[in-house]
Design a protein around this motif. Structure first.
Motif, PDB file in Angstrom:
ATOM      1  N   ALA B 221       0.858  -1.421  -0.337  1.00  0.00           N
ATOM      2  CA  ALA B 221      -0.351   0.297   0.223  1.00  0.00           C
ATOM      3  C   ALA B 221       0.847   1.102  -0.201  1.00  0.00           C
ATOM      4  N   THR B 222       1.956   1.199   0.996  1.00  0.00           N
ATOM      5  CA  THR B 222       2.917   2.289   0.596  1.00  0.00           C
ATOM      6  C   THR B 222       4.423   2.058  -0.126  1.00  0.00           C
ATOM      7  N   PRO B 223       4.200   2.083  -1.397  1.00  0.00           N
ATOM      8  CA  PRO B 223       5.653   1.897  -1.806  1.00  0.00           C
ATOM      9  C   PRO B 223       6.911   2.723  -1.544  1.00  0.00           C
ATOM     10  N   ARG B 224       6.546   4.445  -1.446  1.00  0.00           N
ATOM     11  CA  ARG B 224       7.333   4.853  -0.918  1.00  0.00           C
ATOM     12  C   ARG B 224       7.520   6.008   0.516  1.00  0.00           C
ATOM     13  N   THR B 225       8.723   6.392   0.617  1.00  0.00           N
ATOM     14  CA  THR B 225       8.502   6.786   1.955  1.00  0.00           C
ATOM     15  C   THR B 225       9.032   8.510   1.175  1.00  0.00           C
ATOM     16  N   ILE B 226       8.840   9.836   2.132  1.00  0.00           N
ATOM     17  CA  ILE B 226       9.622  10.715   2.139  1.00  0.00           C
ATOM     18  C   ILE B 226      10.078  11.001   3.178  1.00  0.00           C
ATOM     19  N   ALA B 227      10.703  11.391   3.624  1.00  0.00           N
ATOM     20  CA  ALA B 227      11.389  11.758   5.179  1.00  0.00           C
ATOM     21  C   ALA B 227      12.524  13.161   4.419  1.00  0.00           C
ATOM     22  N   THR B 249       3.772  11.838  10.002  1.00  0.00           N
ATOM     23  CA  THR B 249       3.916  11.034  11.295  1.00  0.00           C
ATOM     24  C   THR B 249       5.389  12.391  11.447  1.00  0.00           C
ATOM     25  N   THR B 250       5.456  13.425  12.736  1.00  0.00           N
ATOM     26  CA  THR B 250       6.344  14.120  12.893  1.00  0.00           C
ATOM     27  C   THR B 250       7.225  12.895  14.112  1.00  0.00           C
ATOM     28  N   GLU B 251       8.554  12.779  14.064  1.00  0.00           N
ATOM     29  CA  GLU B 251       8.597  12.460  15.476  1.00  0.00           C
ATOM     30  C   GLU B 251      10.568  12.690  15.810  1.00  0.00           C
ATOM     31  N   GLY B 252      11.219  13.087  16.212  1.00  0.00           N
ATOM     32  CA  GLY B 252      12.479  13.343  16.506  1.00  0.00           C
ATOM     33  C   GLY B 252      12.896  14.252  15.412  1.00  0.00           C
ATOM     34  N   GLY B 253      12.348  14.996  15.175  1.00  0.00           N
ATOM     35  CA  GLY B 253      12.845  16.710  14.559  1.00  0.00           C
ATOM     36  C   GLY B 253      12.216  15.853  13.198  1.00  0.00           C
ATOM     37  N   GLN B 254      11.442  15.349  12.654  1.00  0.00           N
ATOM     38  CA  GLN B 254      11.897  14.339  11.248  1.00  0.00           C
ATOM     39  C   GLN B 254      10.131  14.243  10.990  1.00  0.00           C
ATOM     40  N   THR B 255      10.065  14.499   9.677  1.00  0.00           N
ATOM     41  CA  THR B 255       8.397  13.965   8.585  1.00  0.00           C
ATOM     42  C   THR B 255       8.671  13.086   8.122  1.00  0.00           C
ATOM     43  N   VAL B 256       7.531  12.208   8.085  1.00  0.00           N
ATOM     44  CA  VAL B 256       7.633  11.128   8.006  1.00  0.00           C
ATOM     45  C   VAL B 256       6.383  11.102   6.617  1.00  0.00           C
ATOM     46  N   VAL B 257       6.540  11.318   5.573  1.00  0.00           N
ATOM     47  CA  VAL B 257       4.998  10.902   4.870  1.00  0.00           C
ATOM     48  C   VAL B 257       5.442   9.197   3.958  1.00  0.00           C
ATOM     49  N   THR B 260       2.566   7.159  -2.639  1.00  0.00           N
ATOM     50  CA  THR B 260       2.388   6.066  -3.724  1.00  0.00           C
ATOM     51  C   THR B 260       3.563   7.369  -4.785  1.00  0.00           C
ATOM     52  N   ASP B 261       3.577   6.604  -5.884  1.00  0.00           N
ATOM     53  CA  ASP B 261       4.360   7.914  -6.354  1.00  0.00           C
ATOM     54  C   ASP B 261       3.923   8.952  -6.421  1.00  0.00           C
ATOM     55  N   ALA B 262       2.680   8.990  -6.964  1.00  0.00           N
ATOM     56  CA  ALA B 262       2.215  10.442  -6.868  1.00  0.00           C
ATOM     57  C   ALA B 262       2.032  11.273  -6.173  1.00  0.00           C
ATOM     58  N   THR B 263       2.305  10.074  -4.730  1.00  0.00           N
ATOM     59  CA  THR B 263       2.166  11.335  -3.427  1.00  0.00           C
ATOM     60  C   THR B 263       4.309  12.107  -3.928  1.00  0.00           C
ATOM     61  N   VAL B 264       4.920  11.004  -3.825  1.00  0.00           N
ATOM     62  CA  VAL B 264       5.826  12.007  -4.487  1.00  0.00           C
ATOM     63  C   VAL B 264       6.030  13.286  -5.447  1.00  0.00           C
ATOM     64  N   ASP B 265       5.176  13.117  -6.181  1.00  0.00           N
ATOM     65  CA  ASP B 265       5.102  14.012  -7.460  1.00  0.00           C
ATOM     66  C   ASP B 265       4.237  15.494  -7.140  1.00  0.00           C
ATOM     67  N   ALA B 266       3.464  14.785  -6.526  1.00  0.00           N
ATOM     68  CA  ALA B 266       2.907  15.747  -5.555  1.00  0.00           C
ATOM     69  C   ALA B 266       3.524  16.778  -4.200  1.00  0.00           C
ATOM     70  N   PHE B 267       4.533  16.377  -3.738  1.00  0.00           N
ATOM     71  CA  PHE B 267       4.587  16.922  -2.452  1.00  0.00           C
ATOM     72  C   PHE B 267       6.337  17.504  -3.035  1.00  0.00           C
ATOM     73  N   VAL B 268       6.573  16.787  -5.010  1.00  0.00           N
ATOM     74  CA  VAL B 268       7.622  18.313  -5.264  1.00  0.00           C
ATOM     75  C   VAL B 268       7.270  19.593  -5.264  1.00  0.00           C
ATOM     76  N   SER B 269       5.786  18.980  -5.870  1.00  0.00           N
ATOM     77  CA  SER B 269       5.268  20.454  -6.364  1.00  0.00           C
ATOM     78  C   SER B 269       5.388  21.525  -5.601  1.00  0.00           C
ATOM     79  N   LEU B 270       4.719  20.868  -4.566  1.00  0.00           N
ATOM     80  CA  LEU B 270       4.158  21.140  -3.283  1.00  0.00           C
ATOM     81  C   LEU B 270       5.568  22.131  -2.721  1.00  0.00           C
TER      82      LEU B 270
END
Lengths: 248, 301
Positions: B221-227, B249-257, B260-270
Motif C-alpha cells: 500500500a505504501t511503496p514510497r516513503t518521504i522523509a 508523522t513527525t517525530e524526533g525533528g523528522q517528518t515522514v510521509v 505512492t509515486d503520485a504522492t512524491v510528484d505532488a510533494f515536489v510541486s508543493l
C-alpha cells in the motif's frame, strides 16, 4: 552390502574407537575384572561352594564374558542410538539414498562384534593366565554366546526404543546396571547362589545365559531350557523394540 | 519445466491445519523463496517435499516422483539442508563429506564446496567442535554433495556472519546457474530479495502471495516513503491532502510521509509552490520487509 552401507559401518567403527570410556568398559573392563579376581589366591583353589568342586576363577570366565555383553548391549549402545535420534542424525540420513536403518544395523553389528572380541579376550586371558580350561563343547558354547549377544542387543534396542532422549537411555542403563550384572553372577556366581534365587534367575536373560555358558564350558550341550529362555527374550524384546521405536 | 510441484497440499496436526491448500511449482534454474512467520507451515511444507512427512491431501512431486512412495529415488535427486539436525559429534568435517559423498552415484567434488564455503581449515575438526556457523556451512555442503537436481535449504544462512552469508549467496546463485531448482525457506528479507526469483508468502498454513520480489513490493500500500527535517511551513493537514498520501508523522525533528509515486510528484510541486527546500530529504522505495509485513498482517508497530 553396498559401498554406502560399508562406508556407514566404517564410520561407526571409527567413531566407536573415539570413545575412550566405551572402549574401556566394553573391551578392557571384563578382562580386568577376571584378572583382579584371578590375583586372589583362594579363587585359584577348588571351592566347596561351587558344584563339581571347581575354582572360583573357572566360573568367573563366563561371568566376565557376560559382563562384556552387558557393557556393549545395555550400557554402550542405547545412549548412542538415542543420541542419534535426538540430534537428528537419523532424520538427516533419511533424506539421503541410504536408509537410517543402515545406521542402526551398523551399530548393532559393531556392538555385537565388540562384545564377542571382548569375550574371546576374556577366554584367552583365562586360559593363559589362570589355566582355565577352554570351553569343552565349542559349538554349544558358541551358540550360547551368540544367543546371549543377540539377547543383550535386543535388550539395548528395547531400552533405546522406550527412551525419548539420550539422557533417559543413559539413566535406564545405569539403573539396570546392578540388577543385570547381579543376574549374570558378577557378585556371586549363579552356580554359588542359593537354590531358590537360582530358580528365579534362570528365567532372566543373563541368568539363563550364565547357565548355558557354564554347561557348555563344562563340556556338555547347554540345556534347551536356558537356550529357549534366551531365544524367547530375544524375540520378545526385538518385537517390543521394533514396535516402540520412533525415528524422530 | 517444473522440478518441484506442490498442488493443494494439506497437513493437519492435532486438528490444526498446519498447511492448508498450498500450491506452487519450482522450475529448474530457479530460486524459490518461502517466507512466513514462525509456525506458518513453511517447514512442514518442505518436509512434505523431502518425503519426511506424508501429506493428508494434495499432490507433491519431485521430478515427477512422489517423495513418499518413491522416497529412495527422490533422495537421489534432492539435496536437503534441514532446519535442525546435527551429525555425530565426533565425526570430522572431512569424514562427514566423504561419508555423504559415498551415498550418491555421481557426487560433486566436495573439495570445491569446502573451498567455496570456507571450511578448508576445518577438515580435521570434529562436528561437535565447530562453531554454529561452521556447522551450518557443513550442512549446506552436505546438501549439495550429491550433485542434486533440486535442493531444499531450510534457513540457509541462520547463524552465519555477514561475510559467510554473502559467500553462501554467491554459491547458491552458481548452483542455480547450473540448472538446479532451489527452494529457500528464510526469515531474512534481504536474502529473499537478493536471491529469489519468486517468493511464496505463507501465513497460517495458507499461501497469501506468490510473486517476484519486485512484484510483492509493488503490491504494498505504501511503496514510497518521504522523509525530511520537520519544517513549520509545511503543515500536516496540507501534507495529508497530497494524492495517495497515507500517513504523516513527525517525530524526533523528522517528518515522514508515506504514499505512492503520485504522492512524491505532488510533494515536489508543493515544495516549489511554497518555495521551500526540504532539508535532509530522502525518498525511499518500500522494501520486501514492508511488503512482507503487509502480507502477513503481523505489523504491530
Amino acid at each position: 552390502m553396498t559401498a554406502a552401507t560399508r562406508a556407514v559401518l566404517r564410520t561407526e567403527v571409527r567413531l566407536f574407537t573415539r570413545e575412550p570410556g566405551t572402549l574401556f568398559w566394553v573391551m578392557a573392563a571384563p578382562t580386568v575384572l577376571l584378572v583382579i579376581l584371578g590375583l586372589i589366591p583362594s579363587f585359584r583353589e577348588p571351592s566347596a561352594d561351587i558344584d563339581g568342586g571347581r575354582r572360583v576363577i573357572d566360573v568367573y570366565v563366563p561371568v566376565s564374558v557376560l559382563f562384556a555383553l552387558i557393557m556393549a548391549g545395555l550400557q554402550a549402545m542405547p545412549p548412542v542410538l538415542a543420541g542419534y535420534r535426538e540430534r537428528g542424525v537419523l532424520r538427516r540420513m533419511s533424506t539421503t539414498p541410504v536408509r537410517p536403518a543402515a545406521l542402526l544395523t551398523a551399530q548393532l553389528a559393531l556392538h555385537a562384534a565388540a562384545a564377542l572380541v571382548s569375550a574371546v579376550l576374556v577366554i584367552t586371558v583365562g586360559r593363559l593366565a589362570f589355566d582355565v580350561a577352554l570351553p569343552g563343547n565349542v559349538p554349544g558354547y558358541a551358540l550360547a554366546l551368540l544367543l546371549a549377544t543377540a539377547c543383550g542387543l535386543a535388550l539395548g534396542a528395547a531400552v533405546c526404543a522406550v527412551s525419548r532422549t539420550q539422557k533417559i537411555a543413559t539413566a535406564i542403563g545405569t539403573a539396570s546396571f546392578f540388577p543385570t550384572i547381579f543376574t549374570a553372577g558378577v557378585y556371586i556366581p549363579v552356580q554359588a547362589m542359593p537354590d531358590t534365587l537360582r530358580q528365579i534367575i534362570q528365567f532372566t536373560p543373563y541368568g539363563a545365559a550364565s547357565g548355558a555358558l557354564d554347561e557348555a564350558a563344562g563340556g556338555v550341550w547347554p540345556g534347551w531350557f536356558a537356550l529357549g529362555v534366551m531365544a524367547l527374550w530375544t524375540v520378545v524384546l526385538t518385537g517390543a523394540a521394533v514396535r516402540r521405536f520412533r525415528w524422530e | 519445466m517444473p522440478v518441484i510441484e506442490v498442488q493443494d497440499l494439506r497437513k493437519v496436526y492435532g486438528g490444526r491445519r498446519v498447511v492448508d491448500g498450498v500450491s506452487f511449482t519450482v522450475d529448474e534454474g530457479e530460486i524459490f523463496g518461502i517466507l512466513g512467520p514462525n509456525g506458518a507451515g513453511k517447514t512442514t511444507t518442505v518436509e512434505c517435499i523431502e518425503g519426511l512427512r506424508t501429506p493428508d491431501a494434495g499432490l507433491v512431486r519431485v521430478a515427477g516422483l512422489d517423495p513418499v512412495a518413491r522416497h529412495e529415488d527422490v533422495t537421489r535427486l534432492l539435496g536437503v539442508q534441514l532446519q535442525q539436525s546435527e551429525l555425530q559429534p565426533k565425526l570430522t568435517v572431512g569424514e562427514a563429506l566423504d561419508l555423504y559423498a559415498s551415498f550418491y552415484e555421481r557426487p560433486a567434488d566436495w573439495r570445491v564446496l569446502v573451498e567455496r564455503l570456507g571450511l578448508e581449515g576445518q577438515l580435521r575438526t570434529r562436528f561437535g567442535k565447530l562453531s554454529g556457523g561452521q556447522q551450518q556451512r557443513l550442512c549446506i555442503a552436505l546438501a549439495l554433495v550429491g550433485n542434486p537436481r533440486a535442493v531444499v535449504l531450510d534457513e540457509l544462512t541462520t547463524g552465519l556472519d555477514p561475510r559467510s552469508r554473502r559467500e553462501t549467496w554467491a554459491l547458491i546463485e552458481d548452483i542455480r546457474a547450473g540448472g538446479v531448482a532451489v527452494v529457500l525457506v528464510t526469515h531474512f528479507m534481504e536474502e529473499a530479495q537478493r536471491l529469489c526469483d519468486r517468493i511464496a508468502v505463507i501465513d497460517n498454513g495458507r499461501l497469501t502471495a506468490l510473486d517476484t520480489p519486485a512484484g510483492l513490493i509493488g503490491r504494498t500500500a505504501t511503496p514510497r516513503t518521504i522523509a525530511f527535517a520537520a519544517d513549520t511551513r509545511l503543515e500536516r493537514a496540507e501534507l495529508l491532502t497530497l494524492p495517495g498520501a497515507l500517513t504523516v508523522t513527525t517525530e524526533g525533528g523528522q517528518t515522514v510521509v508515506t504514499g505512492t509515486d503520485a504522492t512524491v510528484d505532488a510533494f515536489v510541486s508543493l515544495l516549489a509552490r511554497h518555495a521551500v527546500t526540504a532539508r535532509g530529504l530522502r525518498i525511499t522505495d518500500a522494501t520486501l520487509d514492508d511488503a512482507y509485513l503487509d502480507l502477513t498482517g503481523t505489523d504491530q508497530s
